[in-house]
Design a protein around this motif. Structure first.
Motif, PDB file in Angstrom:
ATOM      1  N   UNK A  33       0.831  -1.209   0.000  1.00 23.34           N
ATOM      2  CA  UNK A  33       0.000   0.000   0.000  1.00 23.34           C
ATOM      3  C   UNK A  33       0.864   1.256   0.000  1.00 23.34           C
ATOM      4  N   UNK A  34       2.076   1.139   0.558  1.00 23.86           N
ATOM      5  CA  UNK A  34       2.976   2.282   0.670  1.00 23.86           C
ATOM      6  C   UNK A  34       3.823   2.475  -0.586  1.00 23.86           C
ATOM      7  N   UNK A  35       3.458   1.802  -1.652  1.00 23.19           N
ATOM      8  CA  UNK A  35       4.166   1.999  -2.915  1.00 23.19           C
ATOM      9  C   UNK A  35       4.954   0.803  -3.399  1.00 23.19           C
ATOM     10  N   UNK A  36       4.940  -0.284  -2.652  1.00 21.56           N
ATOM     11  CA  UNK A  36       5.655  -1.467  -3.094  1.00 21.56           C
ATOM     12  C   UNK A  36       4.934  -2.167  -4.230  1.00 21.56           C
ATOM     13  N   UNK A  37       5.654  -3.054  -4.907  1.00 22.39           N
ATOM     14  CA  UNK A  37       5.086  -3.794  -6.034  1.00 22.39           C
ATOM     15  C   UNK A  37       4.934  -5.253  -5.654  1.00 22.39           C
ATOM     16  N   UNK A  38       3.939  -5.950  -6.220  1.00 21.36           N
ATOM     17  CA  UNK A  38       3.812  -7.388  -5.967  1.00 21.36           C
ATOM     18  C   UNK A  38       5.106  -8.122  -6.318  1.00 21.36           C
ATOM     19  N   UNK A  39       5.463  -9.085  -5.503  1.00 18.28           N
ATOM     20  CA  UNK A  39       6.704  -9.824  -5.690  1.00 18.28           C
ATOM     21  C   UNK A  39       6.435 -11.207  -6.265  1.00 18.28           C
ATOM     22  N   UNK A  40       7.275 -11.606  -7.214  1.00 16.43           N
ATOM     23  CA  UNK A  40       7.207 -12.950  -7.785  1.00 16.43           C
ATOM     24  C   UNK A  40       8.458 -13.705  -7.368  1.00 16.43           C
ATOM     25  N   UNK A  41       8.274 -14.852  -6.754  1.00 17.78           N
ATOM     26  CA  UNK A  41       9.380 -15.665  -6.284  1.00 17.78           C
ATOM     27  C   UNK A  41       9.433 -16.968  -7.067  1.00 17.78           C
ATOM     28  N   UNK A  42      10.620 -17.572  -7.091  1.00 14.57           N
ATOM     29  CA  UNK A  42      10.806 -18.878  -7.727  1.00 14.57           C
ATOM     30  C   UNK A  42      10.301 -18.878  -9.171  1.00 14.57           C
ATOM     31  N   UNK A  43      10.758 -17.895  -9.929  1.00 15.14           N
ATOM     32  CA  UNK A  43      10.392 -17.836 -11.335  1.00 15.14           C
ATOM     33  C   UNK A  43       8.930 -17.558 -11.583  1.00 15.14           C
ATOM     34  N   UNK A  44       8.283 -16.856 -10.653  1.00 20.67           N
ATOM     35  CA  UNK A  44       6.873 -16.523 -10.825  1.00 20.67           C
ATOM     36  C   UNK A  44       5.914 -17.578 -10.315  1.00 20.67           C
ATOM     37  N   UNK A  45       6.447 -18.660  -9.731  1.00 16.31           N
ATOM     38  CA  UNK A  45       5.559 -19.719  -9.253  1.00 16.31           C
ATOM     39  C   UNK A  45       4.897 -19.359  -7.932  1.00 16.31           C
ATOM     40  N   UNK A  46       5.425 -18.350  -7.248  1.00 17.87           N
ATOM     41  CA  UNK A  46       4.828 -17.909  -5.991  1.00 17.87           C
ATOM     42  C   UNK A  46       4.788 -16.389  -5.996  1.00 17.87           C
ATOM     43  N   UNK A  47       3.592 -15.831  -5.760  1.00 18.29           N
ATOM     44  CA  UNK A  47       3.389 -14.395  -5.833  1.00 18.29           C
ATOM     45  C   UNK A  47       2.934 -13.846  -4.487  1.00 18.29           C
ATOM     46  N   UNK A  48       3.498 -12.689  -4.147  1.00 18.85           N
ATOM     47  CA  UNK A  48       3.067 -11.985  -2.940  1.00 18.85           C
ATOM     48  C   UNK A  48       2.362 -10.716  -3.410  1.00 18.85           C
ATOM     49  N   UNK A  49       1.049 -10.768  -3.470  1.00 18.92           N
ATOM     50  CA  UNK A  49       0.243  -9.649  -3.942  1.00 18.92           C
ATOM     51  C   UNK A  49      -0.976  -9.511  -3.029  1.00 18.92           C
ATOM     52  N   UNK A  50      -1.768  -8.485  -3.283  1.00 21.56           N
ATOM     53  CA  UNK A  50      -2.881  -8.215  -2.380  1.00 21.56           C
ATOM     54  C   UNK A  50      -4.034  -9.191  -2.539  1.00 21.56           C
ATOM     55  N   UNK A  51      -4.164  -9.849  -3.677  1.00 20.15           N
ATOM     56  CA  UNK A  51      -5.151 -10.921  -3.787  1.00 20.15           C
ATOM     57  C   UNK A  51      -4.841 -12.007  -2.770  1.00 20.15           C
TER      58      UNK A  51
END
Length: 509
Positions: free
Chosen positions: A64-82
């Protein structure tokens, strides 16, 4: 780079916390003498869930403070608001369920009391993996972690024949559902050459030219598997038996957390793959067929679940069929016409999901206290509850009104937002079914109210509600009323937090 870096572990802090607490509590349970009550394991499980929730909240603040969703392990794991929003829902529901069980789950009923508490943590971990995965393999790993742990929890009442029967049925149907889902995934991999949801989304359109039949087979196999997992009609027959046989806290967990996790997986897959099932010759015909199938399942679940509950007198079986109908309601936002990208898709779904969470967890907490006193789980056990515990009867009334969709509760506005979405996308037939089944549901939930206020019980002894269960019941009531009083600010908050482009559409993020 596909390897996991040390800096990436910060993004996985909630999952690591749950795994660490599971290991520590398992060892502690082995070391504690048998005479020591295992409620201490329950309190430490609550601590683990709270710690994971703090980490998830911290990540949401960063985004919320301006960060972007993170993709880990080649996109197999995502840290996003969903994923983060759903993780908070999983953790909150599990926290309330474990808290409500403290003081009500007896060792005579559940001999594996320590395991009963700490096995909740890996089950929630599996749900969290399902919410954050961007790859078919990690999605399936999360699904199986949740499923296998749930099989053990359902069988926790080892001395009960109903529990053993429920565990067997849940294991067979769960394994069948997983097989359907995995087989469908294998077809998707075969026609696109990738297990990444983003790559499948890009490759599904060109694949239709030569493999249209296989694409249909892939998605309909997965639809069947998810329909079983979510207890959508006509794949719902297992749920009343399993809900009846399982310990009530585990029934609550299956009704809320396991169901929400399956929805998270379904949304991840279909929004990122099926939505792109178009090509130059067929246009959007394949995509439209797939989402029409979801709409038909949603309609069938609402009709069958509501009408089936009309004939039920067993409280847990009635709530199981109520769950079938509510699963249909939760499926409606995904089934709506996405050609113009129904932008409030997730907000409508999540609003009703959190309303569903609180009203079900609260209702099952009341049922746990009532059935512990009466020794049975029939609706008749609620007879005269108003005279024995007027405040508890009032709390149950609020929760039932929310389940029925009466104003002013979270359930009312949740259904109303989904109804508006259906009308906005011109799915009038689906809106009509949602409206009609909601009206019929009033009679279903009035069954409880009639027993509490208009029937005399077999005893005048006051019902004692354990303090933890009382906290859960009233927290659920207050949350339900807050959702009903403040629907607009909550929806606006969800819209501010969630971005359909960065949190759903991997190809565009």
């Amino acid at each position: 780079m596909n390897t996991l870096q040390w800096t990436d572990t910060w993004y996985l802090a909630p999952e690591i916390a749950l795994a660490a607490f599971t290991i520590v509590l398992a060892v502690l349970d082995l070391l504690l003498p048998k005479r020591v009550d295992r409620d201490a394991i329950g309190w430490l499980s609550l601590l683990g869930l709270a710690v994971a929730g703090v980490f998830v909240g911290w990540r949401m603040y960063d985004l919320y403070d301006g960060g972007a969703p993170q993709s880990l392990l080649g996109g197999s794991y995502r840290v996003d608001d969903f994923g983060n929003l759903l993780k908070l829902a999983f953790l909150a529901a599990s926290f309330l369920i474990v808290l409500a069980s403290l003081g009500t789950v007896r060792r005579s009923e559940v001999p594996i009391k320590g395991e009963f508490y700490y096995l909740t943590l890996p089950a929630v971990l599996g749900a969290m993996v399902m919410a954050s995965s961007g790859d078919l393999i990690t999605l399936f790993v999360g699904l199986e972690l949740l499923s296998i742990t749930s099989y053990v929890l359902v069988a926790a009442r080892k001395s009960s024949g109903l529990s053993s029967e429920a565990a067997f049925k849940y294991y067979v149907t769960g394994g069948t559902a997983s097989a359907f889902i995995l087989y469908g995934m294998s077809f998707l991999y075969g026609v696109t050459g990738s297990t990444s949801l983003a790559a499948i989304g890009k490759g599904i359109g060109p694949a239709l030219t030569d493999y249209r039949a296989m694409v249909y087979v892939a998605f309909f196999l997965m639809i069947a598997g998810f329909a079983i997992k979510l207890a959508l009609a006509p794949f719902h027959a297992w749920s009343p038996d399993v809900y009846q046989g399982a310990p009530t806290p585990i029934t609550s967990f299956l009704a809320v957390v396991a169901k929400a996790a399956a929805f998270a997986m379904l949304y991840r897959i279909f929004v990122n793959t099926a939505m792109y099932a178009t090509d130059q010759t067929l246009g959007g015909a394949v995509r439209d067929d797939l989402f029409l199938a979801l709409a038909v399942l949603a309609a069938a679940a609402m009709i069958v679940g509501t009408t089936g509950a009309l004939r039920q007198h067993h409280a847990k079986r009635l709530l199981a069929l109520s769950g079938v109908a509510n699963a249909g309601v939760l499926l409606v936002p995904l089934a709506l016409d996405l050609t113009n990208l129904h932008a409030s898709l997730f907000s409508e779904f999540f609003y009703y999901l959190i309303a569903y969470l609180f009203m079900n967890v609260g209702a099952f907490a009341v049922l746990t206290a009532v059935s512990a006193e009466r020794g049975d789980e029939e609706v008749a056990a609620f007879a005269g509850l108003y005279h024995r515990a007027p405040w508890t009867a009032g709390a149950m009334t609020v929760l039932l009104c929310s389940l029925a969709g009466l104003p002013v509760t979270g359930g009312f506005f949740g259904k109303l937002f989904i109804l508006f979405g259906a009308v906005q996308t011109r799915a009038y037939w689906l809106a009509a079914i949602l409206l009609a089944t909601t009206v019929v549901a009033y009679y279903v939930y009035f069954t409880f109210i009639r027993q509490m206020y208009m029937r005399s019980g077999s005893t005048d002894q006051r019902l004692r509600i354990p303090v933890p269960a009382g906290i859960v019941i009233w927290a659920s009531v207050l949350a339900t009323l807050a959702l009903g009083v403040l629907p607009k600010p909550i929806m606006e908050g969800l819209d501010r937090v969630f971005s359909i482009v960065s949190d759903f559409l991997f190809q565009l993020s």
